[in-house]
Design a protein around this motif. Structure first.
Motif, PDB file in Angstrom:
ATOM      1  N   ALA A 109       0.836  -1.200   0.000  1.00 30.95           N
ATOM      2  CA  ALA A 109       0.000   0.000   0.000  1.00 30.95           C
ATOM      3  C   ALA A 109       0.873   1.253   0.000  1.00 30.95           C
ATOM      4  CB  ALA A 109      -0.922  -0.003   1.213  1.00 30.95           C
ATOM      5  N   LEU A 110       1.882   1.252   0.879  1.00 23.98           N
ATOM      6  CA  LEU A 110       2.809   2.391   0.941  1.00 23.98           C
ATOM      7  C   LEU A 110       3.461   2.618  -0.416  1.00 23.98           C
ATOM      8  CD1 LEU A 110       4.929   2.238   4.202  1.00 23.98           C
ATOM      9  CD2 LEU A 110       3.762   4.209   3.213  1.00 23.98           C
ATOM     10  N   PHE A 111       3.866   1.508  -1.010  1.00 24.87           N
ATOM     11  CA  PHE A 111       4.554   1.574  -2.292  1.00 24.87           C
ATOM     12  C   PHE A 111       3.642   2.162  -3.363  1.00 24.87           C
ATOM     13  CE2 PHE A 111       5.360  -0.621  -6.354  1.00 24.87           C
ATOM     14  CZ  PHE A 111       6.553   0.013  -6.646  1.00 24.87           C
ATOM     15  N   ILE A 112       2.380   1.703  -3.368  1.00 21.73           N
ATOM     16  CA  ILE A 112       1.460   2.198  -4.396  1.00 21.73           C
ATOM     17  C   ILE A 112       1.228   3.695  -4.213  1.00 21.73           C
ATOM     18  CG2 ILE A 112      -0.930   2.076  -5.224  1.00 21.73           C
ATOM     19  CD1 ILE A 112      -0.753  -0.975  -4.692  1.00 21.73           C
ATOM     20  N   ILE A 113       1.026   4.120  -2.945  1.00 16.61           N
ATOM     21  CA  ILE A 113       0.806   5.547  -2.693  1.00 16.61           C
ATOM     22  C   ILE A 113       2.027   6.356  -3.118  1.00 16.61           C
ATOM     23  CG2 ILE A 113       0.470   7.273  -0.868  1.00 16.61           C
ATOM     24  CD1 ILE A 113      -1.082   5.019   0.649  1.00 16.61           C
ATOM     25  N   LEU A 114       3.200   5.892  -2.686  1.00 16.46           N
ATOM     26  CA  LEU A 114       4.439   6.596  -3.031  1.00 16.46           C
ATOM     27  C   LEU A 114       4.653   6.647  -4.537  1.00 16.46           C
ATOM     28  CD1 LEU A 114       7.162   5.455  -0.477  1.00 16.46           C
ATOM     29  CD2 LEU A 114       6.436   7.783  -1.010  1.00 16.46           C
ATOM     30  N   SER A 115       4.394   5.509  -5.197  1.00 18.58           N
ATOM     31  CA  SER A 115       4.693   5.518  -6.619  1.00 18.58           C
ATOM     32  C   SER A 115       3.681   6.342  -7.395  1.00 18.58           C
ATOM     33  CB  SER A 115       4.831   4.106  -7.199  1.00 18.58           C
ATOM     34  OG  SER A 115       3.872   3.272  -6.659  1.00 18.58           O
ATOM     35  N   VAL A 248      11.711   0.762 -14.221  1.00 18.60           N
ATOM     36  CA  VAL A 248      11.194   0.043 -13.057  1.00 18.60           C
ATOM     37  C   VAL A 248      10.372  -1.176 -13.477  1.00 18.60           C
ATOM     38  CG1 VAL A 248       9.659   0.165 -11.061  1.00 18.60           C
ATOM     39  CG2 VAL A 248      11.215   2.041 -11.549  1.00 18.60           C
ATOM     40  N   PHE A 249       9.501  -0.984 -14.448  1.00 14.18           N
ATOM     41  CA  PHE A 249       8.576  -2.061 -14.798  1.00 14.18           C
ATOM     42  C   PHE A 249       8.973  -2.824 -16.041  1.00 14.18           C
ATOM     43  CE2 PHE A 249       6.096   0.580 -12.037  1.00 14.18           C
ATOM     44  CZ  PHE A 249       5.450  -0.359 -11.256  1.00 14.18           C
ATOM     45  N   GLY A 250      10.029  -2.354 -16.697  1.00 14.11           N
ATOM     46  CA  GLY A 250      10.436  -2.973 -17.954  1.00 14.11           C
ATOM     47  C   GLY A 250      10.566  -4.473 -17.875  1.00 14.11           C
ATOM     48  N   ASP A 251      11.095  -4.963 -16.738  1.00 15.24           N
ATOM     49  CA  ASP A 251      11.376  -6.397 -16.703  1.00 15.24           C
ATOM     50  C   ASP A 251      10.311  -7.199 -15.975  1.00 15.24           C
ATOM     51  OD1 ASP A 251      12.027  -5.270 -14.346  1.00 15.24           O
ATOM     52  OD2 ASP A 251      13.858  -6.420 -14.019  1.00 15.24           O
ATOM     53  N   ILE A 252       9.211  -6.575 -15.546  1.00 20.28           N
ATOM     54  CA  ILE A 252       8.167  -7.383 -14.903  1.00 20.28           C
ATOM     55  C   ILE A 252       7.262  -7.967 -15.986  1.00 20.28           C
ATOM     56  CG2 ILE A 252       6.254  -7.428 -13.289  1.00 20.28           C
ATOM     57  CD1 ILE A 252       7.701  -5.531 -11.545  1.00 20.28           C
ATOM     58  N   THR A 253       6.328  -7.192 -16.478  1.00 22.19           N
ATOM     59  CA  THR A 253       5.591  -7.673 -17.643  1.00 22.19           C
ATOM     60  C   THR A 253       5.226  -6.469 -18.488  1.00 22.19           C
ATOM     61  OG1 THR A 253       3.512  -7.428 -16.499  1.00 22.19           O
ATOM     62  CG2 THR A 253       4.445  -9.630 -16.517  1.00 22.19           C
TER      63      THR A 253
ATOM     64  N   LEU B  31      10.781  -3.255  -1.760  1.00 22.59           N
ATOM     65  CA  LEU B  31      11.937  -2.668  -1.070  1.00 22.59           C
ATOM     66  C   LEU B  31      13.079  -2.382  -2.043  1.00 22.59           C
ATOM     67  CD1 LEU B  31      11.813  -4.712   2.238  1.00 22.59           C
ATOM     68  CD2 LEU B  31      11.536  -2.258   2.006  1.00 22.59           C
ATOM     69  N   LYS B  32      13.226  -3.241  -3.051  1.00 26.87           N
ATOM     70  CA  LYS B  32      14.282  -2.999  -4.049  1.00 26.87           C
ATOM     71  C   LYS B  32      13.990  -1.709  -4.820  1.00 26.87           C
ATOM     72  CE  LYS B  32      14.804  -7.371  -5.683  1.00 26.87           C
ATOM     73  NZ  LYS B  32      15.091  -8.393  -6.692  1.00 26.87           N
ATOM     74  N   ILE B  33      12.727  -1.520  -5.189  1.00 26.24           N
ATOM     75  CA  ILE B  33      12.374  -0.315  -5.949  1.00 26.24           C
ATOM     76  C   ILE B  33      12.550   0.923  -5.078  1.00 26.24           C
ATOM     77  CG2 ILE B  33      10.486   0.916  -7.094  1.00 26.24           C
ATOM     78  CD1 ILE B  33       9.435  -1.852  -7.976  1.00 26.24           C
ATOM     79  N   VAL B  34      12.031   0.845  -3.830  1.00 23.88           N
ATOM     80  CA  VAL B  34      12.101   2.005  -2.944  1.00 23.88           C
ATOM     81  C   VAL B  34      13.552   2.388  -2.649  1.00 23.88           C
ATOM     82  CG1 VAL B  34      11.569   2.809  -0.612  1.00 23.88           C
ATOM     83  CG2 VAL B  34       9.846   1.587  -1.929  1.00 23.88           C
ATOM     84  N   THR B  35      14.440   1.376  -2.521  1.00 22.91           N
ATOM     85  CA  THR B  35      15.835   1.679  -2.180  1.00 22.91           C
ATOM     86  C   THR B  35      16.709   1.772  -3.434  1.00 22.91           C
ATOM     87  OG1 THR B  35      16.314  -0.664  -1.953  1.00 22.91           O
ATOM     88  CG2 THR B  35      15.688   0.500   0.048  1.00 22.91           C
ATOM     89  N   LEU B  36      16.093   1.882  -4.587  1.00 23.83           N
ATOM     90  CA  LEU B  36      16.807   1.963  -5.869  1.00 23.83           C
ATOM     91  C   LEU B  36      17.792   0.808  -6.046  1.00 23.83           C
ATOM     92  CD1 LEU B  36      17.541   5.798  -5.806  1.00 23.83           C
ATOM     93  CD2 LEU B  36      15.633   4.639  -6.916  1.00 23.83           C
ATOM     94  N   GLY B  37      17.367  -0.379  -5.633  1.00 21.12           N
ATOM     95  CA  GLY B  37      18.175  -1.567  -5.888  1.00 21.12           C
ATOM     96  C   GLY B  37      19.127  -1.951  -4.764  1.00 21.12           C
ATOM     97  N   LEU B  38      19.346  -1.057  -3.810  1.00 21.21           N
ATOM     98  CA  LEU B  38      20.316  -1.361  -2.740  1.00 21.21           C
ATOM     99  C   LEU B  38      19.867  -2.522  -1.864  1.00 21.21           C
ATOM    100  CD1 LEU B  38      21.719   2.009  -1.393  1.00 21.21           C
ATOM    101  CD2 LEU B  38      22.894   0.190  -2.614  1.00 21.21           C
ATOM    102  N   TYR B  39      18.576  -2.804  -1.853  1.00 20.46           N
ATOM    103  CA  TYR B  39      18.065  -3.889  -1.011  1.00 20.46           C
ATOM    104  C   TYR B  39      18.381  -5.264  -1.605  1.00 20.46           C
ATOM    105  CZ  TYR B  39      14.938  -6.395   2.115  1.00 20.46           C
ATOM    106  OH  TYR B  39      14.439  -7.245   3.058  1.00 20.46           O
TER     107      TYR B  39
END
Lengths: 361, 320
Positions: A109-115, A248-253, B31-39
Motif C-alpha cells: 500500500a505504501l509503495f502504491i501511494i508513493l509511486s 522500473v517495470f520494464g522487466d516485470i511484464t 523494497l528494491k524499488i524504494v531503495t533503488l536496488g540497494l536492497y
C-alpha cells in the motif's frame, strides 16, 4: 505445555532433546536430555544470531562451529522478544517474518501511494524543471527540426505568412524568442507552436476570423506556449515518466507497464489542458498590454466552439484542450471594463491583407 | 560392504507454501524499488534463507546462515570489480589511439572471462559454507587458481571444437566441484563421463528438432537423470547412490502449468511456480541409503565472503 527444544553441539550431527526456561529475561537455561543431564546457560545478549527458519527459531551460540538450539512456540517468542529488545531492525525482521501478510499489505500500500505520487507529481515536476535547463539555442534547433517536417509535408501560404509576421512585428511581445509564423493551406481550424518560436497557423482558422482582435488573441495564445516553453515541458514530463516506468517495470511484464503508461497519458492530457488555460489567460494579458480589446479572445473561442459543437461528451475528457465553454468562462473572468483600448489601424490593415491572401487560395 | 538389495527412498522434502514466497517476493521487489536496488543483497539472502529453510532431509530442515549484510559487502566488492573494468575500458577508449583501445577491450573481455570461474568458485565456497544441517556445515575446498585453469583451458577446447567438447567440459567441472564439496566428514564424487553426456545431448538436440520440440521433455529428463545417477555421497567409505524419478510427463505438466500461472498472474505468481519446481524436484530425488547422522562430524571452516555469490548473481550464473 512444557517448553522444549532440540540442541546440537556443532561438533557432530547428534541432536539432543532439551527443556528450556528463560530466567531474568535474558538467561536461557537449557536442560539437556543426555546421560549427564547437563545444564547450559546462555546469555541472550551474547547470542551469535537468532532467526526464524521454516517454522522454528534457530539460535546460534558461541564461536564457530556454533552450538545450535531449535525451538518453537511460546518459548521461541519470548527468546526472540528478549533478543530483539532495543533493536529496531531485528524487530522489523521478526515482524515481517511472523506477520508476513500484514507486512506485504502495508508495504505494498505504501509503495502504491508513493509511486502514484512520484509518477503523477514528482517525476513530471522534475522533468518540467529539467526543461528549464535546456538552453534556448537547443530548443530552437529542436523546433527547427520539427518545423521542417511540417513545412515539407504541407502546402505553405508564404504570402499570407509574410503579412502575419508583419502583424506580429507590430505587437509588443516578450522578446526572449524570435517569433516566426507560417501559414499552412488547410481547411482545419487550428494553430500550434513548436519549441523555439516557430508558430503554424492553418488558413482555415484565418478565413473564419472576423476581426484582427481575434488574430491577436490567437497569436497571444500561441506566443504564450512558446515563451512559457509549454511543448518542451510536456516533452520532458512524458520523457521523465517514460524513462522511470520503463526502467522500473520494464522487466516485470509488458502488461503492467502498458497500464501505467495509459494512466500517465490521462494525466498528461490534464496537464495539457492546464497549459491551454494558461495560454488563454496570458493571451488576454498580451492583448491588454497592446491596448487591444480582449473581447477578441471571446470571439475566437466562440469561433472554436462553433467548430467543435459536435464533440461528444466523453471526448472532452480525452481532449488536449479544455472544453470551449469553460475556456470562455475563465477568460471572461479576466476581462476588466476599465482597461482602455484603442483601434489599431496598422493591425486592421495587415489583417485585411492576410484575409485577402488566404481567401485567394 | 555391498550396495546390493538397498532400496531407493525419498529423504528430501520441500515444505514451502505459496503465500509466503509470493508475499516475500512482493516485499523484496517493493523494497528494491524504494531503495533503488540497494536492497538486492537482503532480498537475495531472504530468498535463500526461505529456500533452504523450507527444504528438509530426514525430517530436519537445512539452515542458510548467509545474511543481507554479508551479501551487501560482497555486492559492493562485485560492483567495484565491474566498475573498475568499465573505467579502464572507458579511459582506454578516451586515449584515441588504436593500441590503447585494443588494450582496453582486451583487458575488459579477459577480465569478464576470468570473472566467470572466479564467481563460480566464490559462490560455491560461500553458498556451501553458509548452509548447514543439524549444525553441521557444508563446505567447498576447491582451489581458485586450479579452477580458473581448469575452466579456461577446457573452455578454450570447447571453442576450438565448435562446442563438441562441451559435454566433456561440463563433466570436468562437475568432477572438480563435487570432488571438492564436503558435508562435515561426508564427501561427494561425480562419476559421469563426457561421452555419455555427449550422446544424450546429440540425441536430444536432433530429436527435439525432428519432433518440433516435443522431445525436449524427454531430453530434459535424461539430462536430470545423468546429473544425479552419477553423484555419489560417501560417508566413511560407504557409497550412497542417488537417482531421479522425473518422467517426461511430470516435467511437461510442471513447466506448462507454471508457464500459465506466471502468465495469468502477470508475474506475481512466479513464487508459486518456484515453489512447485522445488517441491517436485525434491520429491523426485531418491537415495538408496541415508547418512548416519551420529557419525557426521563438523569439519569445514567458516567462510563469509559473498563476493563470488554476488558476482554470480550479477553475471546471471545460476546453480543449485
Amino acid at each position: 505445555m512444557e517448553d522444549t527444544g532440540l540442541y546440537q553441539n556443532g561438533i557432530t550431527a547428534q541432536q539432543f532433546n532439551c527443556r528450556l526456561s528463560l530466567e531474568n529475561d535474558h538467561l536461557l537455561h537449557i536442560y539437556l536430555d543426555n546421560e549427564k543431564s547437563d545444564l547450559l546457560i546462555w546469555d541472550i545478549r551474547n547470542l551469535q544470531s537468532c532467526h526464524l527458519n521454516g517454522t522454528s527459531l534457530i539460535i546460534k551460540y558461541g564461536a564457530y562451529p556454533h552450538q545450535t538450539l531449535e525451538c518453537k512456540g511460546h518459548i521461541a517468542d519470548s527468546i526472540y522478544r528478549a533478543w530483539s529488545q532495543r533493536h529496531i531492525i531485528r524487530r522489523a525482521e521478526g515482524f515481517t517474518f511472523k506477520k508476513r501478510t500484514a507486512a506485504v499489505l502495508i508495504f505494498t500500500a505504501l509503495f502504491i501511494i508513493l509511486s502514484c505520487f512520484a509518477l503523477f507529481y514528482l517525476i513530471p515536476w522534475i522533468g518540467e524543471k529539467a526543461a528549464n535547463l535546456v538552453p534556448i539555442a537547443t530548443e530552437e534547433q529542436l523546433g527547427e527540426s520539427i518545423a521542417s517536417i511540417y513545412t515539407q509535408e504541407n502546402n505553405m501560404n508564404d504570402s499570407a505568412g509574410y503579412y502575419v509576421n508583419e502583424f506580429v512585428k507590430n505587437l509588443k511581445l516578450d522578446d526572449t524568442y524570435s517569433i516566426n509564423v507560417q501559414v499552412i493551406n488547410s481547411k482545419e481550424i487550428n494553430a500550434f507552436a513548436v519549441p523555439g518560436g516557430r508558430i503554424f497557423v492553418y488558413s482555415g482558422i484565418l478565413k473564419q476570423m472576423n476581426s484582427y482582435e481575434e488574430l491577436v488573441a490567437l497569436l497571444g495564445h500561441e506566443v504564450t506556449h512558446v515563451v512559457n516553453r509549454h511543448s518542451l515541458k510536456s516533452i520532458c514530463r512524458s520523457a521523465a515518466t517514460g524513462i522511470v516506468v520503463a526502467s522500473v517495470f520494464g522487466d516485470i511484464t509488458g502488461i503492467s507497464s502498458g497500464v501505467i503508461s495509459q494512466a500517465e497519458q490521462f494525466k498528461q492530457l490534464d496537464y495539457s489542458r492546464d497549459l491551454e488555460t494558461e495560454a488563454d489567460v496570458n493571451g488576454v494579458a498580451i492583448m491588454v498590454q497592446n491596448k487591444i480589446d480582449p473581447k477578441g479572445m471571446l470571439d475566437l473561442l466562440e469561433l472554436l466552439k462553433k467548430e467543435s459543437a459536435e464533440m461528444p461528451y466523453l471526448m472532452k475528457y480525452l481532449s488536449t484542450h479544455p472544453d470551449t465553454d469553460s475556456r470562455i468562462k475563465t477568460v471572461s473572468g479576466d476581462l476588466h471594463a476599465k482597461d482602455r483600448f484603442a483601434e489599431n489601424e496598422t493591425l486592421a490593415h495587415l489583417f485585411e491583407k492576410i484575409k485577402e491572401k488566404v481567401d485567394k487560395e | 560392504m555391498e550396495n546390493t538389495n538397498r532400496e531407493f527412498k525419498k529423504l528430501l522434502k520441500f515444505n514451502g507454501d505459496h503465500g509466503t514466497l509470493v508475499g516475500l517476493r512482493i516485499l523484496n521487489n517493493v523494497l528494491k524499488i524504494v531503495t533503488l536496488g540497494l536492497y538486492y543483497p537482503w532480498a537475495r539472502a531472504s530468498i535463500l534463507q526461505y529456500m533452504y529453510g523450507e527444504s528438509e532431509y530426514m525430517g530436519t530442515r537445512f539452515v542458510f546462515h548467509g545474511t543481507g549484510r554479508e551479501m551487501f559487502r560482497g555486492f559492493i566488492k562485485a560492483i567495484g570489480i565491474f566498475v573498475a573494468l568499465y573505467i579502464f575500458l572507458f579511459v582506454c577508449a578516451l586515449m584515441k589511439s588504436l593500441p590503447a583501445v585494443i588494450l582496453g577491450f582486451a583487458v575488459f573481455y579477459i577480465g569478464i572471462l576470468l570473472l566467470i570461474p572466479v564467481a563460480i568458485h566464490g559462490a560455491y565456497r560461500y553458498r556451501l559454507s553458509r548452509t548447514s544441517w543439524r549444525g553441521i556445515h557444508f563446505g567447498y575446498r576447491g582451489n581458485m587458481k586450479e579452477f580458473i585453469k581448469l575452466y579456461l583451458g577446457n573452455a578454450f577446447l570447447v571453442l576450438i571444437t565448435f562446442g563438441i567438447y562441451g559435454a566433456w567440459f561440463t563433466v570436468k567441472l562437475r568432477n572438480y566441484i563435487y570432488g571438492h564439496a564436503r558435508f562435515g566428514n561426508v564427501e561427494f564424487k561425480f562419476t559421469g563421463n563426457g561421452a555419455d553426456l555427449f550422446v544424450i545431448r546429440l540425441k536430444g538436440i536432433i530429436l527435439t528438432i525432428l519432433t518440433l520440440g516435443i522431445y525436449s521433455f524427454w531430453f530434459m529428463k535424461e539430462l536430470i537423470e545423468f546429473e544425479f545417477k552419477n553423484v555419489k555421497v560417501i560417508q566413511n567409505g560407504q557409497e550412497i547412490n542417488m537417482r531421479s524419478t522425473f518422467t517426461a510427463g511430470t516435467l511437461f505438466g510442471m513447466l506448462i502449468s507454471n508457464y500459465f500461472i506466471i502468465l495469468f498472474t502477470l508475474g506475481f505468481g512466479t513464487g508459486i511456480a518456484i515453489n512447485r519446481i522445488m517441491r517436485t524436484s525434491l520429491n523426485n530425488l531418491e537415495f538408496d541409503m541415508a547418512i548416519d547422522p551420529d557419525a557426521l562430524v563438523q569439519t569445514e571452516e567458516e567462510y563469509k565472503d559473498a563476493t563470488g555469490e554476488d558476482l554470480a548473481g550479477l553475471l546471471d550464473i545460476s546453480f543449485a
